[in-house]
Design a protein around this motif. Structure first.
Motif, PDB file in Angstrom:
ATOM      1  N   GLN A 115     -38.157  19.742   4.732  1.00 28.16           N
ATOM      2  CA  GLN A 115     -36.950  19.175   4.102  1.00 28.16           C
ATOM      3  C   GLN A 115     -35.776  19.967   4.676  1.00 28.16           C
ATOM      4  O   GLN A 115     -35.410  21.021   4.151  1.00 28.16           O
ATOM      5  N   PHE A 116     -35.196  19.438   5.754  1.00 27.82           N
ATOM      6  CA  PHE A 116     -34.249  20.200   6.558  1.00 27.82           C
ATOM      7  C   PHE A 116     -32.814  19.919   6.085  1.00 27.82           C
ATOM      8  O   PHE A 116     -32.024  19.277   6.796  1.00 27.82           O
ATOM      9  N   HIS A 117     -32.498  20.374   4.877  1.00 27.93           N
ATOM     10  CA  HIS A 117     -31.151  20.177   4.346  1.00 27.93           C
ATOM     11  C   HIS A 117     -30.961  21.076   3.112  1.00 27.93           C
ATOM     12  O   HIS A 117     -31.936  21.572   2.550  1.00 27.93           O
ATOM     13  N   THR A 118     -29.703  21.232   2.699  1.00 28.28           N
ATOM     14  CA  THR A 118     -29.357  22.048   1.544  1.00 28.28           C
ATOM     15  C   THR A 118     -30.100  21.559   0.291  1.00 28.28           C
ATOM     16  O   THR A 118     -30.186  20.367   0.061  1.00 28.28           O
ATOM     17  N   VAL A 165     -32.582   7.755   8.798  1.00 34.13           N
ATOM     18  CA  VAL A 165     -31.843   7.958  10.059  1.00 34.13           C
ATOM     19  C   VAL A 165     -31.670   9.463  10.295  1.00 34.13           C
ATOM     20  O   VAL A 165     -31.099  10.151   9.461  1.00 34.13           O
ATOM     21  N   GLY A 166     -32.176   9.957  11.438  1.00 33.14           N
ATOM     22  CA  GLY A 166     -32.172  11.401  11.693  1.00 33.14           C
ATOM     23  C   GLY A 166     -33.225  12.050  10.820  1.00 33.14           C
ATOM     24  O   GLY A 166     -32.947  12.924  10.001  1.00 33.14           O
ATOM     25  N   SER A 167     -34.467  11.614  11.009  1.00 30.56           N
ATOM     26  CA  SER A 167     -35.553  11.922  10.061  1.00 30.56           C
ATOM     27  C   SER A 167     -36.143  13.317  10.223  1.00 30.56           C
ATOM     28  O   SER A 167     -37.016  13.704   9.438  1.00 30.56           O
ATOM     29  N   VAL A 171     -36.148   7.564  12.364  1.00 31.60           N
ATOM     30  CA  VAL A 171     -35.725   7.667  13.766  1.00 31.60           C
ATOM     31  C   VAL A 171     -35.019   8.997  13.947  1.00 31.60           C
ATOM     32  O   VAL A 171     -34.288   9.443  13.048  1.00 31.60           O
ATOM     33  N   ASP A 172     -35.230   9.614  15.095  1.00 34.22           N
ATOM     34  CA  ASP A 172     -34.575  10.884  15.376  1.00 34.22           C
ATOM     35  C   ASP A 172     -34.332  11.019  16.870  1.00 34.22           C
ATOM     36  O   ASP A 172     -35.113  10.540  17.694  1.00 34.22           O
ATOM     37  N   LEU A 173     -33.234  11.716  17.178  1.00 31.99           N
ATOM     38  CA  LEU A 173     -32.839  11.961  18.563  1.00 31.99           C
ATOM     39  C   LEU A 173     -33.819  12.896  19.277  1.00 31.99           C
ATOM     40  O   LEU A 173     -33.977  12.819  20.489  1.00 31.99           O
ATOM     41  N   THR A 206     -39.232  16.063  20.253  1.00 27.75           N
ATOM     42  CA  THR A 206     -40.133  17.092  19.711  1.00 27.75           C
ATOM     43  C   THR A 206     -40.273  16.952  18.198  1.00 27.75           C
ATOM     44  O   THR A 206     -41.363  17.130  17.639  1.00 27.75           O
ATOM     45  N   PHE A 207     -39.154  16.669  17.530  1.00 29.46           N
ATOM     46  CA  PHE A 207     -39.205  16.480  16.077  1.00 29.46           C
ATOM     47  C   PHE A 207     -40.038  15.242  15.732  1.00 29.46           C
ATOM     48  O   PHE A 207     -40.799  15.251  14.755  1.00 29.46           O
ATOM     49  N   VAL A 208     -39.885  14.183  16.522  1.00 26.35           N
ATOM     50  CA  VAL A 208     -40.654  12.959  16.254  1.00 26.35           C
ATOM     51  C   VAL A 208     -42.153  13.238  16.441  1.00 26.35           C
ATOM     52  O   VAL A 208     -42.976  12.834  15.610  1.00 26.35           O
ATOM     53  N   SER A 256     -31.410   7.087  19.071  1.00 23.85           N
ATOM     54  CA  SER A 256     -30.130   7.562  18.553  1.00 23.85           C
ATOM     55  C   SER A 256     -29.690   6.699  17.379  1.00 23.85           C
ATOM     56  O   SER A 256     -29.848   5.477  17.399  1.00 23.85           O
ATOM     57  N   ALA A 257     -29.096   7.351  16.418  1.00 20.46           N
ATOM     58  CA  ALA A 257     -28.519   6.635  15.268  1.00 20.46           C
ATOM     59  C   ALA A 257     -27.417   5.684  15.710  1.00 20.46           C
ATOM     60  O   ALA A 257     -27.067   4.758  14.980  1.00 20.46           O
ATOM     61  N   LEU A 258     -26.873   5.934  16.900  1.00 19.86           N
ATOM     62  CA  LEU A 258     -25.779   5.087  17.383  1.00 19.86           C
ATOM     63  C   LEU A 258     -26.300   3.836  18.092  1.00 19.86           C
ATOM     64  O   LEU A 258     -25.526   2.975  18.493  1.00 19.86           O
ATOM     65  N   LEU A 274     -29.450   8.900   5.041  1.00 15.59           N
ATOM     66  CA  LEU A 274     -28.849   9.744   6.085  1.00 15.59           C
ATOM     67  C   LEU A 274     -28.599  11.105   5.448  1.00 15.59           C
ATOM     68  O   LEU A 274     -27.640  11.290   4.706  1.00 15.59           O
ATOM     69  N   GLN A 275     -29.508  12.045   5.695  1.00 19.36           N
ATOM     70  CA  GLN A 275     -29.398  13.356   5.046  1.00 19.36           C
ATOM     71  C   GLN A 275     -29.088  14.433   6.071  1.00 19.36           C
ATOM     72  O   GLN A 275     -29.909  14.720   6.953  1.00 19.36           O
ATOM     73  N   HIS A 276     -27.907  15.022   5.956  1.00 18.93           N
ATOM     74  CA  HIS A 276     -27.511  16.127   6.840  1.00 18.93           C
ATOM     75  C   HIS A 276     -27.661  15.766   8.315  1.00 18.93           C
ATOM     76  O   HIS A 276     -28.294  16.498   9.099  1.00 18.93           O
TER      77      HIS A 276
HETATM   78  C1  SAM Z   1     -30.392  19.034   9.810  1.00 12.57           C
HETATM   79  S1  SAM Z   1     -31.592  17.933  10.456  1.00 12.57           S
HETATM   80  C2  SAM Z   1     -31.957  16.875   9.036  1.00 12.57           C
HETATM   81  C3  SAM Z   1     -33.301  16.187   9.186  1.00 12.57           C
HETATM   82  C4  SAM Z   1     -33.712  15.305   8.017  1.00 12.57           C
HETATM   83  N1  SAM Z   1     -32.715  14.279   7.735  1.00 12.57           N
HETATM   84  C5  SAM Z   1     -33.963  16.123   6.783  1.00 12.57           C
HETATM   85  O1  SAM Z   1     -33.082  16.130   5.911  1.00 12.57           O
HETATM   86  O2  SAM Z   1     -35.023  16.757   6.672  1.00 12.57           O
HETATM   87  C6  SAM Z   1     -30.576  16.846  11.445  1.00 12.57           C
HETATM   88  C7  SAM Z   1     -31.398  15.829  12.215  1.00 12.57           C
HETATM   89  O3  SAM Z   1     -30.526  14.820  12.741  1.00 12.57           O
HETATM   90  C8  SAM Z   1     -30.994  14.452  14.020  1.00 12.57           C
HETATM   91  N2  SAM Z   1     -29.867  13.835  14.736  1.00 12.57           N
HETATM   92  C9  SAM Z   1     -28.674  14.389  15.057  1.00 12.57           C
HETATM   93  N3  SAM Z   1     -27.910  13.499  15.716  1.00 12.57           N
HETATM   94  C10 SAM Z   1     -28.632  12.358  15.807  1.00 12.57           C
HETATM   95  C11 SAM Z   1     -28.382  11.083  16.381  1.00 12.57           C
HETATM   96  N4  SAM Z   1     -27.252  10.791  17.026  1.00 12.57           N
HETATM   97  N5  SAM Z   1     -29.355  10.139  16.287  1.00 12.57           N
HETATM   98  C12 SAM Z   1     -30.533  10.408  15.650  1.00 12.57           C
HETATM   99  N6  SAM Z   1     -30.813  11.610  15.109  1.00 12.57           N
HETATM  100  C13 SAM Z   1     -29.879  12.572  15.178  1.00 12.57           C
HETATM  101  C14 SAM Z   1     -31.456  15.762  14.615  1.00 12.57           C
HETATM  102  O4  SAM Z   1     -32.301  15.591  15.733  1.00 12.57           O
HETATM  103  C15 SAM Z   1     -32.139  16.415  13.417  1.00 12.57           C
HETATM  104  O5  SAM Z   1     -33.477  16.059  13.327  1.00 12.57           O
END
Ligand code: SAM
Length: 276
Positions: free
Chosen positions: A45-48, A72-74, A94-96, A99-101, A123-125, A139-141
């Protein structure tokens, strides 16, 4: 913009992550032993506020078993696994970071959830989904790594069904320049923070209607104070994911929050029923 995306990708490159996870998880037993999502919460759980923040956001978003959810950004997939285990919904992450995926897929095999939870590198974009595919997007952090917010929120709106929900949990600018490095960026070059008001404006301009809006900065400060008192968790934690510098990243996030430089925002929006 490509330079910024490359910089973000570099930050989350996490070379050798799946092997590090395999080694760290031996603490829970042999490789063929099934793990539960709560066992992994200190590292996935990569967030505050960790798992507690995902619990709160999911509840505000009103997720139910029949829904299809996009994360998004999982990251390494903790929120996605939690949602599937708790609500019985299908979740796509989905994640950029490739390695994380890979790591997210590995951990999902270990929890036996691969039939319900899947991950893609993207990419989220430029989300690799048809229009109107999902009931809920989380969309968390992540937004703080994305400079083109208009495009981010437009993409999320596009893949949501009409009337679908968008739930965001974000770090926002509050009262001063943040100290770096932080968990999402080593320098300001890959950090694109907005204030809470500017975030709301960008999301509403994208075609969303606000359903819930919460300043969670005080809850985050209490969590930081508790972590400072207890020290990092003894179970495998985000240091395994991000490496030894993570302690410094987390300490700076704590200072930024406690000194009021940054704040934490939780919000839920509805995709306008008139969306195309
Ligand atoms: C701080 S981590 C949060 C991960 C997850 N949401 C969680 O809360 O556990 C930020 C994540 O956003 C992803 N990320 C950043 N920019 C992105 C983009 N443009 N498209 C997809 N993923 C992105 C990073 O690769 C990273 O895995």
């Amino acid at each position: 913009m490509t330079d910024a995306l490359d910089g973000v990708r570099d930050h989350y490159r996490a070379t050798g992550l799946t092997e590090r996870l395999k080694a760290a998880l031996t603490t829970f037993g042999p490789e063929d032993q099934r793990l539960t999502p709560p066992q992994l919460a200190t590292l996935d759980q990569f967030h505050t506020r960790g798992l507690a923040a995902t619990v709160d956001l999911a509840s505000l978003a009103g997720i139910t078993a029949d829904m299809s959810v996009l994360d998004v950004g999982s990251g390494v997939g903790g929120p996605a696994r939690f949602l599937a285990a708790t609500y019985g919904c299908r979740v796509t992450g989905v994640d950029l970071s490739e390695t994380f995926v890979d790591a997210a897929r590995y951990l999902t095999e270990r929890t036996g959830q691969s039939g319900q939870v899947s991950f893609q590198t993207a990419s989220a974009l430029e989300l690799p989904f048809d229009d109107s595919s999902f009931d809920v997007a989380l969309l968390q952090h992540v937004a703080m790594n994305i400079s083109d917010r208009a495009r981010l929120y437009r993409e999320i709106l596009r893949v949501l069904k009409s009337g679908g929900r968008f739930a965001t949990f974000d770090v926002v600018l509050n009262g001063g320049d943040p100290l770096y490095p932080v968990p999402w960026a080593r320098t300001p070059a890959t950090s694109f923070l907005l204030t809470d008001a500017a975030t709301r404006e960008a999301i509403e301009a994208g075609g969303f209607r606000t359903l819930a809006w919460q300043d969670d900065s005080e809850a985050a400060k209490a969590w930081i104070a508790q972590l400072r008192a207890s020290g990092p968790p003894s179970s495998p934690n985000l240091g395994v994911v991000m490496g030894p510098d993570f302690a410094q990243f987390a300490a700076n996030l704590g200072r930024n929050l406690l000194e009021g430089r940054l704040g934490i925002l939780t919000a839920v929006f509805e995709a306008a029923p008139t969306k195309a």
